[in-house]
Design a protein around this motif. Structure first.
Motif, PDB file in Angstrom:
ATOM      1  N   LEU A 555       1.081  -1.294  -0.039  1.00 59.00           N
ATOM      2  CA  LEU A 555       0.002  -0.140   0.042  1.00 59.00           C
ATOM      3  C   LEU A 555       0.858   1.278  -0.017  1.00 59.00           C
ATOM      4  O   LEU A 555       1.806   1.350   0.847  1.00 59.00           O
ATOM      5  N   TYR A 556       0.580   2.049  -0.934  1.00 59.01           N
ATOM      6  CA  TYR A 556       1.644   3.402  -1.224  1.00 59.01           C
ATOM      7  C   TYR A 556       0.452   4.365  -1.205  1.00 59.01           C
ATOM      8  O   TYR A 556      -0.317   4.496  -1.894  1.00 59.01           O
ATOM      9  N   ALA A 557       0.898   5.675  -0.230  1.00 58.84           N
ATOM     10  CA  ALA A 557       0.106   6.519  -0.114  1.00 58.84           C
ATOM     11  C   ALA A 557       1.118   7.959  -0.266  1.00 58.84           C
ATOM     12  O   ALA A 557       2.182   7.914   0.349  1.00 58.84           O
ATOM     13  N   VAL A 558       0.631   9.089  -0.897  1.00 62.19           N
ATOM     14  CA  VAL A 558       1.327  10.207  -0.813  1.00 62.19           C
ATOM     15  C   VAL A 558       0.275  11.447  -0.351  1.00 62.19           C
ATOM     16  O   VAL A 558      -0.690  11.487  -0.929  1.00 62.19           O
ATOM     17  N   TYR A 559       0.826  12.103   0.718  1.00 61.64           N
ATOM     18  CA  TYR A 559      -0.129  13.019   1.016  1.00 61.64           C
ATOM     19  C   TYR A 559       0.627  14.578   1.074  1.00 61.64           C
ATOM     20  O   TYR A 559       1.839  14.468   1.400  1.00 61.64           O
ATOM     21  N   ASP A 560      -0.117  15.482   0.427  1.00 63.19           N
ATOM     22  CA  ASP A 560       0.328  16.695   0.337  1.00 63.19           C
ATOM     23  C   ASP A 560      -0.073  17.517   1.483  1.00 63.19           C
ATOM     24  O   ASP A 560      -1.347  18.007   1.522  1.00 63.19           O
ATOM     25  N   PRO A 561       0.709  18.088   2.354  1.00 60.98           N
ATOM     26  CA  PRO A 561       0.117  19.058   3.586  1.00 60.98           C
ATOM     27  C   PRO A 561      -0.169  20.421   3.112  1.00 60.98           C
ATOM     28  O   PRO A 561      -1.030  21.159   3.695  1.00 60.98           O
ATOM     29  N   VAL A 562       0.085  20.706   1.808  1.00 63.24           N
ATOM     30  CA  VAL A 562      -0.314  21.982   1.344  1.00 63.24           C
ATOM     31  C   VAL A 562      -1.763  22.186   0.842  1.00 63.24           C
ATOM     32  O   VAL A 562      -2.497  22.930   1.371  1.00 63.24           O
ATOM     33  N   SER A 563      -2.102  21.072   0.148  1.00 63.55           N
ATOM     34  CA  SER A 563      -3.653  20.908  -0.342  1.00 63.55           C
ATOM     35  C   SER A 563      -4.354  20.190   0.611  1.00 63.55           C
ATOM     36  O   SER A 563      -5.659  20.231   0.269  1.00 63.55           O
ATOM     37  N   GLY A 564      -3.735  19.130   1.332  1.00 65.51           N
ATOM     38  CA  GLY A 564      -4.589  18.214   1.950  1.00 65.51           C
ATOM     39  C   GLY A 564      -4.916  17.331   1.400  1.00 65.51           C
ATOM     40  O   GLY A 564      -5.962  16.387   1.936  1.00 65.51           O
ATOM     41  N   ARG A 565      -4.445  16.781   0.108  1.00 66.78           N
ATOM     42  CA  ARG A 565      -4.889  15.693  -0.624  1.00 66.78           C
ATOM     43  C   ARG A 565      -4.156  14.625  -0.275  1.00 66.78           C
ATOM     44  O   ARG A 565      -2.848  14.644  -0.384  1.00 66.78           O
ATOM     45  N   CYS A 566      -4.525  13.301  -0.524  1.00 64.74           N
ATOM     46  CA  CYS A 566      -3.859  12.054  -0.426  1.00 64.74           C
ATOM     47  C   CYS A 566      -4.144  11.078  -1.559  1.00 64.74           C
ATOM     48  O   CYS A 566      -5.441  10.854  -1.652  1.00 64.74           O
ATOM     49  N   SER A 567      -3.278  10.780  -2.013  1.00 65.49           N
ATOM     50  CA  SER A 567      -3.356   9.827  -3.265  1.00 65.49           C
ATOM     51  C   SER A 567      -2.766   8.466  -2.787  1.00 65.49           C
ATOM     52  O   SER A 567      -1.822   8.431  -2.414  1.00 65.49           O
ATOM     53  N   LEU A 568      -3.755   7.487  -2.795  1.00 61.35           N
ATOM     54  CA  LEU A 568      -3.213   6.197  -2.516  1.00 61.35           C
ATOM     55  C   LEU A 568      -3.622   5.090  -3.489  1.00 61.35           C
ATOM     56  O   LEU A 568      -4.487   5.138  -4.585  1.00 61.35           O
TER      57      LEU A 568
END
Length: 803
Positions: A555-568
């Motif tokens: 399971l691989y997730a990328v979280y962007d703290p600027v936009s608050g979006r998480c792609s998994l």
């Protein structure tokens, strides 16, 4: 004249046959219990060859007297030892009559015509009570002694005149005598024989030691079938009984010792097996390196500092032990233990031995005091040796048991210790291999989670139970460009070193791909290809390998703290749980995707916006599979909502709820509390396609830094912005955007709609361009390019001045 080789003849008139003499005695089961000299001369079998055999083996037919009355007379065909037949006239006498309750038969050879008269009851009784090799005693109806034969007198060691009118206790005492007397009384009351009872007792012939006797009792009847007394037979079977006990003990050792691959437990199993069947107290002492799984030095051990791993005693709590389990046991250089370790040979001692007393009183008074207090009188010291390596020493002591150890006891103890030694060495080897494998596995896992601003993280890794071997679960936290963070959890199929090695390869490959800034679905596609190709590598193959042995989930997730979006995206892995700040825990509806290694199937990503403070929980199936996956997921969902002081405490609570005991598979848990960057720490400017816009946006960036008291970084930032924006205007495509992110570093990003990535090159002397990216690389900590759905982003990170 010896007639054992004589040809077949009639039943009378054979020279030297001693007609009329006793041939044999037969018990109720048809087995020969006595063998006379006449039978030796007639049939050629020595007593040792005939005793215990079935009489049917000596006759051509079944015994014809079996269903007769008190006596039977006739001819039978007997088999000589050399194979020929003899027709012999015999007279069979029923010694214990009465309703078929297991008679004894005395078979005598019939005298020739005109010979001596047939033996009467009195003559027969006299033969039984003078010449029979079977030990016999006659009691009256009150179980008072009447007569015994010489064989019985030799067993009990008490003369007949000393027993007249007395009971069994006048000849035999001990733990089994009362039960045997009760059985004899029951035979008188019921008229049924009591056969083949084994009891333990002591006699006057050997009052210091217990013996084992196989006894039978048959009622005696007169011609009117009235019970007038009791005939008891006895055989001393002590040696046979002890041989069977030794064999049973060794057989039991094969199943009880070494049930686990734990050194301490194996030592305790040896001690528990030997007490009280061989010794009253046993201690097991092993060299220190064995407990740590290290390789002991080959050959004998010269030191005598050992670790006590087991104490077992017939006394509760083993009070006679000088050292407790787990403590170091010290033995002087002249002690029996040191000698046994150095020479690799066992020693047998009596506590009154002058050499032993001299050593104990002079060099080990504490041990001698214990021995005197608890009455130690016999002692075995046996070294533990396996595969040529000395592992320790075992003490066997007798104090309650009056019999001293003999050489047979020493041989038995050595055999038990030899079997335990192999198990101990196997346990040591397993401990060493498991420790090495776990160390390898831990070295492949993150040694510490990196500091980053996107999320607060905590993790737990629980190795599998010893019987399952090490596994391939892993997790990772990877800082990415733009203040983003990648959260990873994975599980390699199978257990053992190959699973750990595969896990290490995957983790390394994933970190490399993450640095390239691939999207989650693209990254899993690359990993899938890597695992699929790994199955074809010869060095990873074994005779037992099957397709898919190196499959894995991820399971691989990328979280962007600027936009608050998480792609998994996931590859056959359980979906993560998410706990919003003000809501219950749920599981994300994330497309499953195939496990890594199948190849050819696509992966899908989920892009979701998560509020600040949301909790993401990544885990492997070993965490939730203990009580069933569905129940485990429900327990996980509930445990994630429990109050806890920080993520570490929450990790402990989740693990405690889901895995309260040891588990069969390894498990990994990664918790991430998501954060948002303050908008004041992010500056964004759209750049027009006019080259004159470079100066304007450069000025905006400098002004933005000054407002945040970072004017000292303005010189480098101004140069970096100028170079990156100029490159975007020259080689990229609109729209162009500049973004500054104030995180742990100052991040500068320039995005455009072109997918062509720039490459740094070394400019020649006369070249007008080619120096911009090299200059950026020298002035910043690192730089790179990441592709987006609408183009690319060129970024660099600049160190901030210390505050």
């Amino acid at each position: 004249m010896d007639t054992r080789g004589a040809p077949p003849s009639g039943g009378a008139g054979r020279p030297g046959a001693d007609p009329g003499g006793p041939l044999m005695m037969i018990d109720a089961r048809g087995e020969v219990t006595a063998w006379g000299e006449a039978a030796v001369r007639l049939l050629g079998h020595e007593p040792a060859q005939a005793l215990g055999r079935s009489v049917s083996e000596l006759l051509d037919t079944a015994p014809p007297w079996r269903d007769a009355g008190p006596q039977w007379r006739g001819e039978v065909v007997l088999r000589h030892r050399e194979g020929h037949r003899l027709t012999v006239g015999v007279h069979a006498h029923r010694l214990t009559a009465g309703r078929g309750h297991g008679p004894l038969w005395l078979v005598t050879e019939d005298p020739p015509a005109g010979g001596p008269a047939e033996p009467g009851d009195e003559a027969l009784s006299d033969w039984m009570l003078t010449s029979s090799p079977v030990a016999l005693t006659v009691y009256d109806t009150e179980l008072r002694f009447v007569r015994q034969n010489p064989a019985m007198e030799r067993i009990v060691g008490v003369r007949a005149e000393q027993r007249i009118g007395r009971g069994l206790s006048a000849a035999v005492t001990g733990p089994g005598s009362a039960e045997w007397e009760a059985r004899m009384r029951r035979a008188l009351e019921t008229g049924r024989a009591e056969e083949n009872y084994l009891f333990q007792g002591r006699t006057g012939a050997d009052p210091e030691h217990d013996h084992f006797f196989a006894v039978s009792a048959s009622p005696l009847r007169d011609r009117e079938d009235r019970i007038v007394g009791l005939c008891a037979t006895s055989r001393d079977v002590t040696e046979q009984h002890r041989s069977r006990e030794r064999l049973a003990l060794l057989n039991e050792a094969s199943t009880r010792i070494g049930s686990t691959l734990d050194v301490m437990r194996t030592g305790q199993e040896l001690a528990e097996l030997a007490v009280p069947r061989l010794a009253d107290f046993v201690s097991v002492n092993l060299v220190e390196s064995l407990l740590r799984g290290q390789e002991p030095p080959p050959g004998p051990v010269t030191g005598a500092v050992l670790r006590r791993v087991a104490n077992e005693s017939v006394r509760e709590g083993a009070p006679e032990a000088v050292s407790a389990v787990g403590e170091v046991a010290f033995y002087s250089v002249h002690s029996p233990h040191a000698r046994a370790l150095a020479a690799g040979r066992s020693e047998l001692h009596r506590m009154m031995d002058e050499e032993l007393r001299s050593w104990a009183t002079r060099e080990d008074p504490e041990r001698f005091a214990k021995a005197a207090e608890y009455g130690f009188h016999s002692w075995l010291v046996v070294p533990v040796i396996a595969r040529g390596t000395t592992l320790g020493v075992v003490d066997f002591v007798r104090s309650v048991t009056p019999e001293a150890f003999d050489t047979e006891d020493l041989s038995l103890a050595e055999e038990l210790v030899a079997r335990a030694a192999v198990c101990l060495d196997n346990a040591r080897r397993y401990t060493h291999e498991r420790a090495s494998a776990l160390e390898l596995q831990r070295s492949l896992l993150p040694q510490g989670l990196p500091e980053q601003s996107a999320a607060e993280v905590a993790s737990r890794y629980l190795p599998a139970a010893a019987r399952s071997g090490i596994g391939g679960d892993w997790f990772d936290v990877i800082p990415l460009s733009g203040a983003r963070v990648a959260l990873v959890v994975g599980d390699v199929v199978g257990h053992g070193l190959k699973a750990s090695a595969t896990m290490g390869r995957l983790r390394t490959a994933l970190r490399t791909l993450a640095e390239v800034d691939l999207t989650p679905e693209e990254l899993l596609t690359q990993l899938d290809d890597l695992v699929a190709r790994g199955d074809d590598e010869p060095e990873l193959q074994s005779d037992e390998a099957t397709p898919g042995d190196f499959g894995a989930t991820c399971l691989y997730a990328v979280y962007d703290p600027v936009s608050g979006r998480c792609s998994l995206a996931r590859a056959g892995h359980p979906a993560p749980a998410v706990v919003p700040p003000d809501g219950p825990a749920t599981f994300l509806d994330l497309p499953a995707g195939p496990p890594l290694g199948l190849g050819g199937l696509p992966f899908e990503a989920l892009d979701v916006e998560l509020p600040q403070g949301s909790l993401l929980a990544f885990y492997t199936d070993g965490l939730v599979r203990g009580g069933g996956t569905d129940a485990g997921l429900d327990t996980l969902r509930h445990a994630l909502t429990l109050p806890a002081e920080g993520l570490d405490a929450l990790c402990d609570r989740v693990v405690g709820r889901l895995l309260p005991d040891r588990h069969g598979d390894d498990a990994a848990l990664l918790l991430a509390r998501l954060r948002r960057l303050d908008p004041e720490r992010v500056g964004v400017w759209d750049v027009s396609a006019d080259p004159a816009a470079v100066a304007e946006v450069r000025a905006d960036a400098v002004r933005w830094l000054a407002e945040r008291e970072l004017a000292e970084t303005a010189v480098v930032t101004e140069l970096v912005v100028s170079e990156l924006v100029t490159n975007a205007l020259r080689y990229g495509a609109p729209p162009i955007r500049l973004r500054l992110i104030l995180d742990r570093e100052l991040i500068c990003e320039v995005s455009d709609a072109s997918s062509t990535a720039p490459h740094a090159r070394r400019a020649q002397v006369l070249d007008e361009g080619g120096r911009g990216l090299l200059l950026v690389a020298r002035l910043t900590q690192r730089w790179g390019t990441r592709h987006t759905a609408n183009g690319k982003v060129i970024w660099c990170e600049q160190a901030l001045p210390p505050r």
